[in-house]
Design a protein around this motif. Structure first.
Motif, PDB file in Angstrom:
ATOM      1  N   THR A 160       0.845  -1.202   0.000  1.00  0.00           N
ATOM      2  CA  THR A 160       0.000   0.000   0.000  1.00  0.00           C
ATOM      3  C   THR A 160       0.879   1.250   0.000  1.00  0.00           C
ATOM      4  OG1 THR A 160      -0.109   0.044   2.426  1.00  0.00           O
ATOM      5  CG2 THR A 160      -1.857  -1.145   1.275  1.00  0.00           C
ATOM      6  N   VAL A 161       0.329   2.353  -0.489  1.00  0.00           N
ATOM      7  CA  VAL A 161       1.089   3.611  -0.534  1.00  0.00           C
ATOM      8  C   VAL A 161       0.349   4.716   0.231  1.00  0.00           C
ATOM      9  CG1 VAL A 161       2.587   3.353  -2.525  1.00  0.00           C
ATOM     10  CG2 VAL A 161       0.189   3.870  -2.889  1.00  0.00           C
ATOM     11  N   GLY A 162       1.118   5.660   0.732  1.00  0.00           N
ATOM     12  CA  GLY A 162       0.554   6.803   1.460  1.00  0.00           C
ATOM     13  C   GLY A 162       0.704   6.706   2.968  1.00  0.00           C
ATOM     14  N   GLN A 179       0.850   0.496  13.191  1.00  0.00           N
ATOM     15  CA  GLN A 179       1.070   0.012  11.826  1.00  0.00           C
ATOM     16  C   GLN A 179       1.514   1.138  10.889  1.00  0.00           C
ATOM     17  OE1 GLN A 179       1.610  -3.191  12.090  1.00  0.00           O
ATOM     18  NE2 GLN A 179       0.927  -3.249   9.951  1.00  0.00           N
ATOM     19  N   ILE A 180       0.862   2.299  11.080  1.00  0.00           N
ATOM     20  CA  ILE A 180       1.154   3.454  10.225  1.00  0.00           C
ATOM     21  C   ILE A 180       2.537   4.002  10.551  1.00  0.00           C
ATOM     22  CG2 ILE A 180       0.473   5.875   9.831  1.00  0.00           C
ATOM     23  CD1 ILE A 180      -1.427   4.249   8.379  1.00  0.00           C
ATOM     24  N   GLU A 238      -5.863   1.126   7.474  1.00  0.00           N
ATOM     25  CA  GLU A 238      -5.520   2.117   8.498  1.00  0.00           C
ATOM     26  C   GLU A 238      -5.681   3.526   7.952  1.00  0.00           C
ATOM     27  OE1 GLU A 238      -3.552  -0.493   7.803  1.00  0.00           O
ATOM     28  OE2 GLU A 238      -3.406  -1.617   9.669  1.00  0.00           O
ATOM     29  N   ILE A 239      -5.183   3.761   6.750  1.00  0.00           N
ATOM     30  CA  ILE A 239      -5.255   5.117   6.187  1.00  0.00           C
ATOM     31  C   ILE A 239      -6.714   5.485   5.897  1.00  0.00           C
ATOM     32  CG2 ILE A 239      -5.025   4.807   3.665  1.00  0.00           C
ATOM     33  CD1 ILE A 239      -2.822   6.860   3.653  1.00  0.00           C
ATOM     34  N   LEU A 240      -7.493   4.506   5.401  1.00  0.00           N
ATOM     35  CA  LEU A 240      -8.893   4.799   5.071  1.00  0.00           C
ATOM     36  C   LEU A 240      -9.740   5.023   6.319  1.00  0.00           C
ATOM     37  CD1 LEU A 240      -9.330   2.372   2.054  1.00  0.00           C
ATOM     38  CD2 LEU A 240      -9.245   4.881   1.991  1.00  0.00           C
ATOM     39  N   ASN A 241      -9.303   4.434   7.437  1.00  0.00           N
ATOM     40  CA  ASN A 241     -10.011   4.657   8.701  1.00  0.00           C
ATOM     41  C   ASN A 241      -9.736   6.039   9.276  1.00  0.00           C
ATOM     42  OD1 ASN A 241     -11.266   2.245   8.860  1.00  0.00           O
ATOM     43  ND2 ASN A 241      -9.622   1.235  10.016  1.00  0.00           N
ATOM     44  N   HIS A 245     -11.005   9.401   1.548  1.00  0.00           N
ATOM     45  CA  HIS A 245     -10.451   8.724   0.377  1.00  0.00           C
ATOM     46  C   HIS A 245      -9.648   9.708  -0.472  1.00  0.00           C
ATOM     47  CE1 HIS A 245     -10.979   6.026  -3.359  1.00  0.00           C
ATOM     48  NE2 HIS A 245     -10.073   5.504  -2.559  1.00  0.00           N
ATOM     49  N   ASP A 246     -10.186  10.936  -0.619  1.00  0.00           N
ATOM     50  CA  ASP A 246      -9.499  11.968  -1.408  1.00  0.00           C
ATOM     51  C   ASP A 246      -8.140  12.308  -0.824  1.00  0.00           C
ATOM     52  OD1 ASP A 246     -11.399  12.160  -3.283  1.00  0.00           O
ATOM     53  OD2 ASP A 246     -12.145  14.154  -2.711  1.00  0.00           O
ATOM     54  N   ASP A 247      -8.101  12.495   0.504  1.00  0.00           N
ATOM     55  CA  ASP A 247      -6.829  12.829   1.155  1.00  0.00           C
ATOM     56  C   ASP A 247      -5.849  11.660   1.057  1.00  0.00           C
ATOM     57  OD1 ASP A 247      -7.746  15.296   1.767  1.00  0.00           O
ATOM     58  OD2 ASP A 247      -8.200  14.878   3.870  1.00  0.00           O
ATOM     59  N   ALA A 248      -6.389  10.440   1.139  1.00  0.00           N
ATOM     60  CA  ALA A 248      -5.528   9.256   1.046  1.00  0.00           C
ATOM     61  C   ALA A 248      -4.894   9.181  -0.343  1.00  0.00           C
ATOM     62  CB  ALA A 248      -6.321   7.996   1.349  1.00  0.00           C
TER      63      ALA A 248
END
Ligand code: ADP
Ligand code: MG
Length: 314
Positions: A160-162, A179-180, A238-241, A245-248
């Motif tokens: 995954t990226v970001g 995790q992040i 983790e990022i989507l939580n 979605h746009d910021d991710a």
């Protein structure tokens, strides 16, 4: 505490677990001697980490040691090379034994996992700066370059990226998920995937400055363009939580430090790729085109307008 330079080298750098048979002479002389089989190519890379620029000043010594090696191994992964030897030039403000212990624990934890031997280096006094040179091997003429992408090739990204970009924003946040943060502090060099991509990928790069910028390097060297679907970018749960979605998507395209691989594969090697990367996480995000531009869009056809490119040092 004052330690003589040679005591430091002896105590912290010269008691390694990894002892390779292709190292003829390691630490201790004016230079190291290694041997390379005639059917192999030697692949060499170097990267410097400067305190306050490449990592925040309060980063743990363990993470600094780990990351200084990880970013170099990641460059070898992007070439499809198997890492073997490294040198380490270390500039330290003081010879702090506790710091050195933590730093070398982080460094050698990763080195031992990949059977990498430290064969030399340098020790100087000054602002904290770490330079690693890493050496890797590939079978002759099989290293993967940035220049081999051709129109029609499919573009892939590992894992995954970001996440590392988000971690950088969350460093001061006590509730930031482990995790992040780990993606930023202990990036995993994608060595095994890099090795498996030899003979399959037409081009590859590791994502250090942001996917858009790094894919841009492949396009520039390959004299091609690309069409990427931003809603295909692999984003972690983790990022989507944590963010929209746009910021991710924005982070996935622009933030650096993920150290995933971005690679291209001719369509007629798709089956080979599936077999080679069975069990590994990777995602097709678009296609190489003849246009010489990087076109970002949603699957419904809407153009994605993106704000800024990856990290620029100057
Ligand atoms: P020279 O003065 O000939 O450059 P040094 O006194 O700097 O040699 O280093 C002595 C030996 O210790 C060399 O083999 C060198 O590669 C090694 N060495 C020095 N610093 C480091 C380090 N940070 N990590 C690993 N090896 C080191
Ligand atoms: Mg010398």
């Amino acid at each position: 505490m004052t330690l003589h330079e040679f005591d430091i080298i002896q105590a912290f750098f010269n008691n390694q677990l990894t002892q390779r048979s292709d190292v003829i002479l390691g630490i201790g002389d004016d230079a190291a001697i290694v041997t390379v089989a005639t059917d192999q190519d030697l692949v060499i890379t170097t990267d410097t980490l400067v305190s306050g620029i490449h990592f925040p000043e309060n980063t743990s010594a363990y993470d600094i040691g780990y990351k200084a090696l990880a970013v170099n191994l990641s460059d070898l992964a992007a070439m499809g090379a198997t890492p073997c030897w490294v040198t380490l030039a270390l500039t330290l403000p003081t010879a702090d034994v506790f710091w050195l212990k933590q730093f070398t624990d982080g460094f050698f934890a990763l080195a031992n996992r990949f059977n990498v031997q430290l064969i030399g280096g340098d020790l100087t006094k000054g602002p904290l700066t770490i330079t690693v040179q890493a050496h890797g091997l590939t079978p002759k003429n099989s290293a993967i370059r940035r220049s081999g992408a051709r129109p029609g090739d499919l573009i892939y990204v590992t894992n995954t990226v970001g996440d590392a970009g988000l971690a950088l924003k969350l460093l001061q946040d006590k509730n930031a998920p482990e995790q992040i943060l780990k993606k930023l502090c202990r990036p995993e060099p994608q060595i095994t995937i890099g090795e498996k991509l030899r003979g399959i990928a037409s081009a590859a790069i590791d994502i250090s400055d942001g996917l858009a910028a790094d894919l841009g390097h492949i396009l520039e060297k390959s004299e091609t363009g690309a069409s990427v679907y931003v809603d295909e970018l692999p984003l972690s749960n983790e990022i989507l939580n944590l963010i929209s979605h746009d910021d991710a998507i924005q982070l996935a395209l622009n933030a650096g430090d993920d150290y995933e691989l971005c690679f291209t594969v001719p369509e007629n090697k798709s089956t080979l790729l599936k077999t080679a990367l069975y069990g590994y996480a990777y995602t097709c995000i678009g296609k190489i085109t003849e246009t010489k531009t990087l076109d970002l869009k949603f699957k419904n056809g809407t153009l994605y307008v993106f704000k800024n490119q990856g990290y620029q040092h100057f």
